[in-house]
Design an enzyme around this catalytic site. Structure first.
Site, PDB file in Angstrom:
ATOM      1  N   SER A 195       0.837  -1.195   0.000  1.00  0.00           N
ATOM      2  CA  SER A 195       0.000   0.000   0.000  1.00  0.00           C
ATOM      3  C   SER A 195       0.878   1.252   0.000  1.00  0.00           C
ATOM      4  CB  SER A 195      -0.980  -0.061   1.188  1.00  0.00           C
ATOM      5  OG  SER A 195      -2.004   0.877   1.061  1.00  0.00           O
ATOM      6  N   HIS A 218      -7.175  -5.821  -1.293  1.00  0.00           N
ATOM      7  CA  HIS A 218      -5.996  -5.012  -0.982  1.00  0.00           C
ATOM      8  C   HIS A 218      -5.327  -5.597   0.254  1.00  0.00           C
ATOM      9  CE1 HIS A 218      -3.688  -1.245  -0.977  1.00  0.00           C
ATOM     10  NE2 HIS A 218      -3.882  -1.180   0.328  1.00  0.00           N
TER      11      HIS A 218
END
Length: 408
Positions: free
Chosen positions: A243, A387
């Site tokens: 991320s 994610h």
């Protein structure tokens, strides 16, 4: 084309995307065409690196004047005998009396007969969030812990420590909060920038500075420390991040060539994904909706938010700066916010720089199907799922690292 009337909300429809043209990674600002690796190293690479520093990420601060490393704890048979575990305090000391510290959690495979390669990473929350072991020191600016910090073991699924040990790699982890707190109003004053900037500078938004450069500084300082650990072969280091820490690992890897493998996971806009693709998260969203970019990035970026086509680069140029070292980009099928297609296209367009060094690019502009790793020198995986960074990601990253560090 781009316009002020575009809907700057998140777009997930390819047909709604404006047309764009990417800057040629092999054409210098003065129009010079780069045709060999010497021209790249001596002219185009320094030019691009300077632009990314001046516009997007700011300067990574220098080394501290002095460092001191102290082993706080050592467990010789951690993880049911798989690992030697140490916690090492790193003190960063300036001649003017300023100092900061961070605690590195280090796992070393016990079966190793010689110094081993090492994966260097930052984690969200404190070190204790990566493992269910109950005797880990709580880190991440402990005096300011609150609900923003993760509970012990809460992100252990992201860190398959036993698997990494079995693969013959050491794992070094620090909390990113120890270098730049991601949650507090006084984040600048309590970051590593206090070693290098005056209190007056840090009371406002300092110029040519960013959280990403502060976190990248952390990766680099960790590798400095690992060079002093006899069980570690620091010439075989990979940096890895997920991320916004994927953006960070990329920037650290670009700036420190000691990282021979650069692993960038679900990094999205401002990381691996092309800025000119208005898909998912955009520069505008980061600066003016979530506002995270107001400190993640250099403040010079704000002027390009509505007009990314005016940037003198795009992220494929950043990926190219890793060449000729191994670069791995991972996306996730359900992580549309990070624009998996934009991440893949960025890596594809960076390929011709790797070709200058005799490395193999990703020849196809068509993204591969899910769960199908592709590439050797320039690697990509679209993992099925959300994610996150999971075992399948680690497996592919270590496979790529094996190809660099342990070729057949």
């Amino acid at each position: 084309m781009y316009s002020e009337t575009l809907p700057w909300q998140a777009n997930y429809d390819e047909s709604e995307m404006p047309s764009f043209e990417l800057p040629d990674v092999l054409t210098c600002g003065d129009g010079t065409a780069v045709s060999n690796k010497e021209q790249w190293m001596n002219k185009r690479k320094p030019e691009l690196l300077g632009m990314f520093r001046n516009i997007m990420y700011g300067e990574i601060p220098p080394s501290p004047d002095r460092v001191a490393y102290t082993v706080l704890t050592e467990k010789k048979e951690a993880r049911n005998g798989l690992a030697l575990r140490r916690e090492i305090r790193m003190d960063f000391i300036m001649n003017n009396g300023m100092r900061r510290m961070a605690v590195m959690l280090l796992y070393i495979p016990r079966k190793a007969k010689r110094p081993v390669p090492v994966a260097v990473a930052l984690t969200f929350g404190g070190n204790e969030s990566v493992t269910t072991e109950e005797d880990i020191t709580m880190t991440g600016q402990m005096g300011k812990r609150d609900s923003h910090f993760l509970l012990p073991g809460s992100k252990a699924e992201r860190w398959p420590i036993d698997y990494i040990m079995e693969r013959g790699y050491a794992l070094a982890i620090c909390s990113y909060h120890d270098f730049f707190a991601d949650t507090y109003d006084d984040r600048w004053q309590t970051s590593i920038y206090e070693l290098f900037r005056s209190k007056e500078e840090l009371n406002g938004r300092p110029r040519n500075a960013s959280a990403i450069s502060a976190w990248a500084w952390g990766y680099i300082r960790m590798l400095d420390c690992l060079q002093t650990v006899p069980e570690i072969d620091a010439d075989k280091a990979l940096c890895i991040g997920h991320s916004r820490l994927g953006k960070t690992a990329l920037w650290a890897g670009v700036n420190d060539e000691r990282f021979k493998v650069v692993c960038v996971n679900d990094s999205g806009c401002g990381g691996a994904a092309l800025s000119r693709r208005l898909y998912g998260e955009t520069l505008f969203a980061m600066f003016h909706y979530s506002k995270v970019a107001t400190y993640w990035f250099n403040d010079e970026m704000d002027q390009y938010c509505r007009h990314p086509e005016k940037l003198p680069f795009d992220q494929h140029c950043l990926l190219a700066l890793v060449a000729p070292r191994c670069l791995c980009i991972h996306s996730a099928t359900e992580d549309l916010w990070a624009d998996p297609k934009g991440e893949y296209l960025s890596l594809h367009h960076a390929g011709k720089v790797f070709e200058l060094f005799g490395k193999e690019p990703l020849a196809s502009a068509v993204q591969p199907p899910p769960d199908t790793p592709v590439g050797k020198d320039v690697c990509y995986l679209l993992r099925t799922g959300k994610h996150n960074i999971l075992l399948d990601d680690w497996r592919a990253y270590l496979d790529a690292a094996d190809g660099v560090f342990m070729p057949e």
